[in-house]
Motif scaffolding. Structure first.
Motif, PDB file in Angstrom:
ATOM      1  N   THR A  81     -31.431   2.702 -34.456  1.00  0.00           N
ATOM      2  CA  THR A  81     -31.024   2.764 -35.851  1.00  0.00           C
ATOM      3  C   THR A  81     -30.003   1.679 -36.131  1.00  0.00           C
ATOM      4  OG1 THR A  81     -29.959   4.132 -37.542  1.00  0.00           O
ATOM      5  CG2 THR A  81     -29.265   4.487 -35.277  1.00  0.00           C
ATOM      6  N   THR A  82     -29.969   1.206 -37.372  1.00  0.00           N
ATOM      7  CA  THR A  82     -28.978   0.208 -37.762  1.00  0.00           C
ATOM      8  C   THR A  82     -27.654   0.865 -38.138  1.00  0.00           C
ATOM      9  OG1 THR A  82     -29.633   0.239 -40.092  1.00  0.00           O
ATOM     10  CG2 THR A  82     -30.788  -1.307 -38.653  1.00  0.00           C
ATOM     11  N   ILE A  83     -27.646   2.191 -38.216  1.00  0.00           N
ATOM     12  CA  ILE A  83     -26.431   2.904 -38.621  1.00  0.00           C
ATOM     13  C   ILE A  83     -25.413   2.856 -37.489  1.00  0.00           C
ATOM     14  CG2 ILE A  83     -25.458   5.118 -39.341  1.00  0.00           C
ATOM     15  CD1 ILE A  83     -28.248   5.817 -40.446  1.00  0.00           C
ATOM     16  N   ARG A  84     -24.208   2.381 -37.797  1.00  0.00           N
ATOM     17  CA  ARG A  84     -23.152   2.282 -36.792  1.00  0.00           C
ATOM     18  C   ARG A  84     -22.116   3.389 -36.956  1.00  0.00           C
ATOM     19  NH1 ARG A  84     -24.760  -0.353 -32.724  1.00  0.00           N
ATOM     20  NH2 ARG A  84     -22.603  -0.847 -32.150  1.00  0.00           N
ATOM     21  N   TYR A  85     -21.976   3.902 -38.164  1.00  0.00           N
ATOM     22  CA  TYR A  85     -21.005   4.980 -38.410  1.00  0.00           C
ATOM     23  C   TYR A  85     -21.469   5.788 -39.612  1.00  0.00           C
ATOM     24  CZ  TYR A  85     -16.892   7.545 -39.879  1.00  0.00           C
ATOM     25  OH  TYR A  85     -16.047   8.551 -40.261  1.00  0.00           O
ATOM     26  N   GLN A  86     -21.310   7.096 -39.521  1.00  0.00           N
ATOM     27  CA  GLN A  86     -21.591   7.931 -40.681  1.00  0.00           C
ATOM     28  C   GLN A  86     -20.793   9.226 -40.590  1.00  0.00           C
ATOM     29  OE1 GLN A  86     -25.468   8.050 -42.659  1.00  0.00           O
ATOM     30  NE2 GLN A  86     -25.540  10.196 -42.115  1.00  0.00           N
ATOM     31  N   SER A  87     -20.229   9.636 -41.717  1.00  0.00           N
ATOM     32  CA  SER A  87     -19.475  10.884 -41.752  1.00  0.00           C
ATOM     33  C   SER A  87     -19.571  11.482 -43.138  1.00  0.00           C
ATOM     34  CB  SER A  87     -18.003  10.647 -41.384  1.00  0.00           C
ATOM     35  OG  SER A  87     -17.363   9.880 -42.390  1.00  0.00           O
ATOM     36  N   GLN A  88     -19.193  12.744 -43.243  1.00  0.00           N
ATOM     37  CA  GLN A  88     -19.168  13.423 -44.523  1.00  0.00           C
ATOM     38  C   GLN A  88     -18.095  14.484 -44.470  1.00  0.00           C
ATOM     39  OE1 GLN A  88     -20.558  16.917 -45.121  1.00  0.00           O
ATOM     40  NE2 GLN A  88     -19.467  16.710 -47.042  1.00  0.00           N
ATOM     41  N   GLY A  89     -17.322  14.547 -45.505  1.00  0.00           N
ATOM     42  CA  GLY A  89     -16.292  15.566 -45.618  1.00  0.00           C
ATOM     43  C   GLY A  89     -15.726  15.520 -47.023  1.00  0.00           C
ATOM     44  N   GLY A  91     -17.013  16.458 -49.633  1.00  0.00           N
ATOM     45  CA  GLY A  91     -18.038  16.083 -50.593  1.00  0.00           C
ATOM     46  C   GLY A  91     -18.302  14.599 -50.706  1.00  0.00           C
ATOM     47  N   VAL A  92     -17.850  13.812 -49.719  1.00  0.00           N
ATOM     48  CA  VAL A  92     -18.036  12.357 -49.737  1.00  0.00           C
ATOM     49  C   VAL A  92     -18.767  11.921 -48.473  1.00  0.00           C
ATOM     50  CG1 VAL A  92     -16.894  10.108 -49.678  1.00  0.00           C
ATOM     51  CG2 VAL A  92     -16.006  11.927 -51.152  1.00  0.00           C
ATOM     52  N   GLY A  93     -19.816  11.119 -48.648  1.00  0.00           N
ATOM     53  CA  GLY A  93     -20.509  10.540 -47.504  1.00  0.00           C
ATOM     54  C   GLY A  93     -20.110   9.093 -47.343  1.00  0.00           C
ATOM     55  N   VAL A  94     -19.898   8.665 -46.102  1.00  0.00           N
ATOM     56  CA  VAL A  94     -19.546   7.269 -45.801  1.00  0.00           C
ATOM     57  C   VAL A  94     -20.465   6.803 -44.685  1.00  0.00           C
ATOM     58  CG1 VAL A  94     -17.760   5.668 -45.033  1.00  0.00           C
ATOM     59  CG2 VAL A  94     -17.121   7.690 -46.360  1.00  0.00           C
ATOM     60  N   ARG A  95     -21.072   5.626 -44.870  1.00  0.00           N
ATOM     61  CA  ARG A  95     -21.958   5.096 -43.840  1.00  0.00           C
ATOM     62  C   ARG A  95     -21.745   3.595 -43.724  1.00  0.00           C
ATOM     63  NH1 ARG A  95     -27.656   6.799 -44.969  1.00  0.00           N
ATOM     64  NH2 ARG A  95     -27.574   5.278 -46.663  1.00  0.00           N
ATOM     65  N   VAL A  96     -21.757   3.094 -42.482  1.00  0.00           N
ATOM     66  CA  VAL A  96     -21.721   1.648 -42.237  1.00  0.00           C
ATOM     67  C   VAL A  96     -22.927   1.302 -41.374  1.00  0.00           C
ATOM     68  CG1 VAL A  96     -20.438  -0.306 -41.291  1.00  0.00           C
ATOM     69  CG2 VAL A  96     -19.197   1.609 -42.330  1.00  0.00           C
ATOM     70  N   GLN A  97     -23.703   0.328 -41.827  1.00  0.00           N
ATOM     71  CA  GLN A  97     -24.829  -0.179 -41.050  1.00  0.00           C
ATOM     72  C   GLN A  97     -24.574  -1.650 -40.756  1.00  0.00           C
ATOM     73  OE1 GLN A  97     -28.816   1.656 -42.358  1.00  0.00           O
ATOM     74  NE2 GLN A  97     -27.623   1.532 -44.231  1.00  0.00           N
ATOM     75  N   ALA A  98     -25.109  -2.145 -39.651  1.00  0.00           N
ATOM     76  CA  ALA A  98     -24.881  -3.545 -39.306  1.00  0.00           C
ATOM     77  C   ALA A  98     -26.078  -4.109 -38.568  1.00  0.00           C
ATOM     78  CB  ALA A  98     -23.625  -3.686 -38.451  1.00  0.00           C
ATOM     79  N   GLN A  99     -26.354  -5.373 -38.831  1.00  0.00           N
ATOM     80  CA  GLN A  99     -27.414  -6.084 -38.129  1.00  0.00           C
ATOM     81  C   GLN A  99     -27.034  -7.552 -38.006  1.00  0.00           C
ATOM     82  OE1 GLN A  99     -31.595  -5.119 -39.055  1.00  0.00           O
ATOM     83  NE2 GLN A  99     -30.788  -3.907 -40.749  1.00  0.00           N
ATOM     84  N   PHE A 100     -27.596  -8.210 -36.995  1.00  0.00           N
ATOM     85  CA  PHE A 100     -27.407  -9.645 -36.866  1.00  0.00           C
ATOM     86  C   PHE A 100     -28.548 -10.356 -37.584  1.00  0.00           C
ATOM     87  CE2 PHE A 100     -23.867  -9.202 -34.351  1.00  0.00           C
ATOM     88  CZ  PHE A 100     -24.087  -8.410 -33.217  1.00  0.00           C
ATOM     89  N   LEU A 101     -28.214 -11.411 -38.307  1.00  0.00           N
ATOM     90  CA  LEU A 101     -29.202 -12.224 -38.992  1.00  0.00           C
ATOM     91  C   LEU A 101     -29.713 -13.309 -38.050  1.00  0.00           C
ATOM     92  CD1 LEU A 101     -27.246 -12.701 -42.340  1.00  0.00           C
ATOM     93  CD2 LEU A 101     -29.096 -11.078 -41.916  1.00  0.00           C
ATOM     94  N   THR A 102     -30.886 -13.849 -38.349  1.00  0.00           N
ATOM     95  CA  THR A 102     -31.434 -14.906 -37.494  1.00  0.00           C
ATOM     96  C   THR A 102     -30.776 -16.259 -37.756  1.00  0.00           C
ATOM     97  OG1 THR A 102     -33.205 -15.274 -39.093  1.00  0.00           O
ATOM     98  CG2 THR A 102     -33.648 -13.736 -37.290  1.00  0.00           C
ATOM     99  N   ALA A 103     -30.024 -16.362 -38.852  1.00  0.00           N
ATOM    100  CA  ALA A 103     -29.280 -17.590 -39.162  1.00  0.00           C
ATOM    101  C   ALA A 103     -28.125 -17.221 -40.077  1.00  0.00           C
ATOM    102  CB  ALA A 103     -30.184 -18.619 -39.833  1.00  0.00           C
ATOM    103  N   GLU A 104     -27.177 -18.118 -40.244  1.00  0.00           N
ATOM    104  CA  GLU A 104     -26.033 -17.808 -41.082  1.00  0.00           C
ATOM    105  C   GLU A 104     -26.364 -17.903 -42.574  1.00  0.00           C
ATOM    106  OE1 GLU A 104     -22.273 -19.376 -40.208  1.00  0.00           O
ATOM    107  OE2 GLU A 104     -22.270 -18.588 -38.165  1.00  0.00           O
ATOM    108  N   MET A 105     -25.753 -17.029 -43.344  1.00  0.00           N
ATOM    109  CA  MET A 105     -25.930 -17.027 -44.797  1.00  0.00           C
ATOM    110  C   MET A 105     -24.772 -17.768 -45.437  1.00  0.00           C
ATOM    111  SD  MET A 105     -27.381 -15.981 -47.656  1.00  0.00           S
ATOM    112  CE  MET A 105     -28.416 -14.536 -47.388  1.00  0.00           C
ATOM    113  N   PRO A 106     -25.032 -18.836 -46.193  1.00  0.00           N
ATOM    114  CA  PRO A 106     -23.939 -19.516 -46.896  1.00  0.00           C
ATOM    115  C   PRO A 106     -23.377 -18.588 -47.967  1.00  0.00           C
ATOM    116  CG  PRO A 106     -26.061 -20.373 -47.592  1.00  0.00           C
ATOM    117  CD  PRO A 106     -26.330 -19.462 -46.433  1.00  0.00           C
ATOM    118  N   PRO A 107     -22.093 -18.646 -48.256  1.00  0.00           N
ATOM    119  CA  PRO A 107     -21.484 -17.731 -49.236  1.00  0.00           C
ATOM    120  C   PRO A 107     -22.219 -17.672 -50.559  1.00  0.00           C
ATOM    121  CG  PRO A 107     -19.780 -18.955 -48.096  1.00  0.00           C
ATOM    122  CD  PRO A 107     -21.087 -19.545 -47.646  1.00  0.00           C
ATOM    123  N   ASP A 108     -22.669 -18.821 -51.070  1.00  0.00           N
ATOM    124  CA  ASP A 108     -23.365 -18.817 -52.361  1.00  0.00           C
ATOM    125  C   ASP A 108     -24.801 -18.321 -52.237  1.00  0.00           C
ATOM    126  OD1 ASP A 108     -21.154 -19.691 -53.685  1.00  0.00           O
ATOM    127  OD2 ASP A 108     -21.736 -21.813 -53.668  1.00  0.00           O
TER     128      ASP A 108
END
Length: 243
Positions: A81-89, A91-108
């Motif tokens: 799974t891409t999910i790195r963190y998830q919690s709920q308490g 009445g609020v859910g918080v999730r962080v997902q992360a993946q590596f890209l095949t190349a860098e994304m320029p800011p624009d």
């Protein structure tokens, strides 16, 4: 410009579970997805309420500070799974997902119509009645650019129709994509909107060079007491998020 990703093991990314962060069960909201839950210490941030906790992931180099009240219920991870963190308490859910890209994304590059179109398509997959309230809107946190969507959708996973509202941030830090999602019921969103904005401002993301797979100093999701970000996205087209 399409968005394709890899994972730290070099295998193809698995599709993300199509489930909401929270769903009603009687008077309680419960988590409905796989996750990684790791606490790295308690910090005092009056703007977020007290106490707070910083969750961090050494493998992907991110950290996020949230109220401890939001972490009362957490689901432990399994693989694939891409999910790195998830919690709920509270009445609020918080999730962080992360993946590596095949190349860098320029800011624009995040403003490219092809990129925002793909992100919008991911948002639409939450259900047939997804309604985008805001987005795409653009900003940055500690130098890391993001695309933000605020949207509602109906969740039926508990057997009862619940209208949920998600504040979803896609952060592009060079050759890394991190998605931070805050979720609550649509009826309660206004009560938490300011907290979600402040929590997002605590997000830190470490820049990683193109093509490099980090060697974590500890297991994924392990403690990092003093996370620091060095956000300096470089140029080159990026690739698709495997949801």
């Amino acid at each position: 410009m399409s968005l394709r990703t890899t994972d730290p093991t070099g295998t193809q990314p698995k599709r993300r579970l199509r489930v909401p962060l929270i769903a009603a069960l009687a008077a309680l909201l419960t988590v409905a997805a796989l996750a990684v839950a790791v606490g790295t210490g308690v910090l005092r941030l009056p703007s977020l309420g007290s106490p707070t906790v910083t969750e961090a992931d050494q493998a992907y180099g991110w950290a996020l500070t949230i109220p401890t009240a939001w972490t009362k219920k957490q689901v432990k991870p399994t693989g694939g799974t891409t999910i790195r963190y998830q919690s709920q308490g509270d009445g609020v859910g918080v999730r962080v997902q992360a993946q590596f890209l095949t190349a860098e994304m320029p800011p624009d590059g995040i403003k490219d119509n092809q990129v925002t179109g793909q992100l919008k398509a991911l948002v639409a997959k939450h259900g047939p009645d997804v309604t985008i309230q805001e987005g795409p809107t653009f900003g940055s946190v500690r130098g890391v650019p993001y695309v933000h969507y605020l949207y509602t959708f109906t969740d039926f996973s508990s057997g009862v129709a619940i209208l949920l509202e998600d504040s979803d941030y896609y952060l592009f830090n060079g050759a890394k994509l991190e998605e931070v999602t805050f979720e609550t019921t649509a009826a309660r969103y206004r009560n938490h909107a300011a907290e979600f904005t402040r929590a997002l401002q605590t997000f830190r993301s470490r820049h990683m060079t193109e093509g490099a797979t980090p060697s974590p100093s500890g297991p994924a999701g392990s403690a990092s007491p003093s996370p620091k970000a060095s956000a300096s996205p470089a140029a080159s087209p990026a690739a698709t998020k495997g949801h």
